[in-house]
Motif scaffolding. Structure first.
Motif, PDB file in Angstrom:
ATOM      1  N   ARG A  68      -6.003  -4.475   2.649  1.00  0.00           N
ATOM      2  CA  ARG A  68      -4.421  -4.825   2.285  1.00  0.00           C
ATOM      3  C   ARG A  68      -3.963  -3.580   3.140  1.00  0.00           C
ATOM      4  N   GLU A 114      -8.605  -6.925  -3.802  1.00  0.00           N
ATOM      5  CA  GLU A 114      -7.771  -7.453  -4.453  1.00  0.00           C
ATOM      6  C   GLU A 114      -7.408  -8.060  -2.763  1.00  0.00           C
ATOM      7  N   LYS A 115      -6.529  -9.558  -3.360  1.00  0.00           N
ATOM      8  CA  LYS A 115      -6.442 -10.956  -2.663  1.00  0.00           C
ATOM      9  C   LYS A 115      -5.182 -10.935  -1.989  1.00  0.00           C
ATOM     10  N   SER A 116      -4.105 -10.035  -2.512  1.00  0.00           N
ATOM     11  CA  SER A 116      -2.893 -10.683  -1.860  1.00  0.00           C
ATOM     12  C   SER A 116      -1.866  -9.474  -2.214  1.00  0.00           C
ATOM     13  N   PHE A 118       1.033 -10.184  -2.652  1.00  0.00           N
ATOM     14  CA  PHE A 118       2.003 -11.035  -3.963  1.00  0.00           C
ATOM     15  C   PHE A 118       0.851 -10.644  -5.581  1.00  0.00           C
ATOM     16  N   GLY A 119       2.089 -10.656  -6.250  1.00  0.00           N
ATOM     17  CA  GLY A 119       1.966 -11.129  -7.767  1.00  0.00           C
ATOM     18  C   GLY A 119       2.825 -10.880  -8.708  1.00  0.00           C
ATOM     19  N   HIS A 125       2.714 -17.885  -2.506  1.00  0.00           N
ATOM     20  CA  HIS A 125       1.456 -18.911  -1.643  1.00  0.00           C
ATOM     21  C   HIS A 125       1.505 -19.349  -0.547  1.00  0.00           C
ATOM     22  N   PRO A 189     -11.069 -10.325   1.931  1.00  0.00           N
ATOM     23  CA  PRO A 189      -9.749 -11.297   2.215  1.00  0.00           C
ATOM     24  C   PRO A 189      -8.699 -10.619   3.199  1.00  0.00           C
ATOM     25  N   ALA A 192      -6.790 -13.883   4.997  1.00  0.00           N
ATOM     26  CA  ALA A 192      -5.790 -14.372   4.151  1.00  0.00           C
ATOM     27  C   ALA A 192      -4.437 -12.797   3.899  1.00  0.00           C
ATOM     28  N   LEU A 193      -5.122 -11.933   4.008  1.00  0.00           N
ATOM     29  CA  LEU A 193      -3.694 -11.054   4.139  1.00  0.00           C
ATOM     30  C   LEU A 193      -3.229 -10.954   5.120  1.00  0.00           C
ATOM     31  N   ARG A 195      -2.446 -14.017   7.114  1.00  0.00           N
ATOM     32  CA  ARG A 195      -1.846 -15.124   6.982  1.00  0.00           C
ATOM     33  C   ARG A 195      -0.440 -15.043   6.370  1.00  0.00           C
ATOM     34  N   GLU A 196      -0.589 -13.683   4.769  1.00  0.00           N
ATOM     35  CA  GLU A 196       0.047 -13.433   4.362  1.00  0.00           C
ATOM     36  C   GLU A 196       2.003 -12.243   4.812  1.00  0.00           C
TER      37      GLU A 196
END
Length: 293
Positions: A68, A114-116, A118-119, A125, A189, A192-193, A195-196
């Protein structure tokens, strides 16, 4: 927006030669410290930032890489396009050691990370149906072919936790039943991160070995892997050096929508959002959060 290339270097790729005005800079993020300082400068007239994923000297294991913080730091510096370089094992005879694979899909078997961003307090999503940027991936493929590298234009990457390699039973399952093409420990991740964070992201995987499914490679030899990593690293640097000549200096809207991934992703009502989490999302999601307040 001016195009800025961010390179995340994997095993064997710890710096970028030929950068003009090169300097290592420290970047603070709300998610902790990145893997290392970030090397910034210009290559071929284009702004570039290089981050060694494992840190100089390879101090971070795949599970302890601060994914992250790394993505946030690149976004905070103004990066628009991320090229992730990593070593991998192969499940396919035709994807031989020394080959490059342009990753287009992932199977995520990691569980300690930790994969996001957000939380609780700000839920979001994003779509990962197509987890890498097709435009940026195509440019990496073009650069590899121009250099006459052995390159495969697509591949499914199985991301495992590590640091241990697979058992033979796992290797056979991933290959024969799950349809994975290559295996590594850092692809998720990270993708994926990115992309976020609304970053265009392409993954260039460098094959170092056949995983232990192969009858002639029933045990992955670290010494042999390291030798191939060294050979791959020079080719990876050449590929990266070719990218400024292929990318436009002005970053146009991504045809795939990578740079607008958060347009409809945030679910939490504005009046229920946690201000402390919103403050941490200033670089990653500032474009949409600022418009919604």
């Amino acid at each position: 927006m001016e195009t800025m290339i961010g390179v995340i270097g994997g095993s064997g790729v710890y710096d970028i030669a030929g950068l003009e005005d090169a300097r290592w800079v420290s970047v603070d993020t709300p998610w902790g410290k990145p893997s290392d300082q970030i090397l910034t400068g210009r290559l071929g007239g284009m702004r570039m930032a290089f981050l060694p994923r494992h840190g100089r000297g390879h101090v971070h294991s795949p599970s302890t890489v601060p994914y992250r913080a790394n993505i946030d730091a690149l976004k905070r510096l103004g990066v628009t396009d991320v090229i992730a370089v990593s070593a991998c094992g192969s499940f396919r005879e035709e994807m031989a050691p020394g080959d490059f694979v342009i990753v287009d899909q992932y199977i995520d078997r990691t569980h300690l990370r930790e994969k996001s961003f957000f939380g609780t307090g700000c839920v979001a999503h994003v779509s990962l149906a197509h987890p890498t940027c097709a435009r940026l991936s195509a440019l990496c493929l073009q650069a590899a072919r121009a250099l006459d590298l052995r390159v495969h234009e697509r591949g499914t990457y199985l991301a495992m936790e590590g640091p241990q390699f697979s058992t033979r039973a796992e290797s056979l399952m991933y290959r024969d039943h799950w349809g994975a093409d290559i295996i590594g420990m850092t692809g998720m991740p990270e993708a994926a991160l990115a992309r976020e964070a609304e970053l265009c992201y392409a993954s260039v995987a460098m094959v170092t070995d056949y995983d232990c499914w192969h009858p002639d490679h029933d045990a992955v030899d670290v010494a042999a892997v390291i030798k191939t990593v060294g050979q791959n690293a020079a080719n990876a640097r050449a590929l990266i050096a070719a990218l400024p000549g292929l990318l436009s200096s002005r970053h146009a809207a991504c045809p795939q929508g990578c740079d607008r991934a958060l347009d409809h992703a945030i679910m939490t009502a504005p009046d229920r959002r946690d201000p402390r989490l919103l403050a941490r999302l200033d670089a990653v999601a500032g474009r949409v959060l600022g418009a919604q307040t």
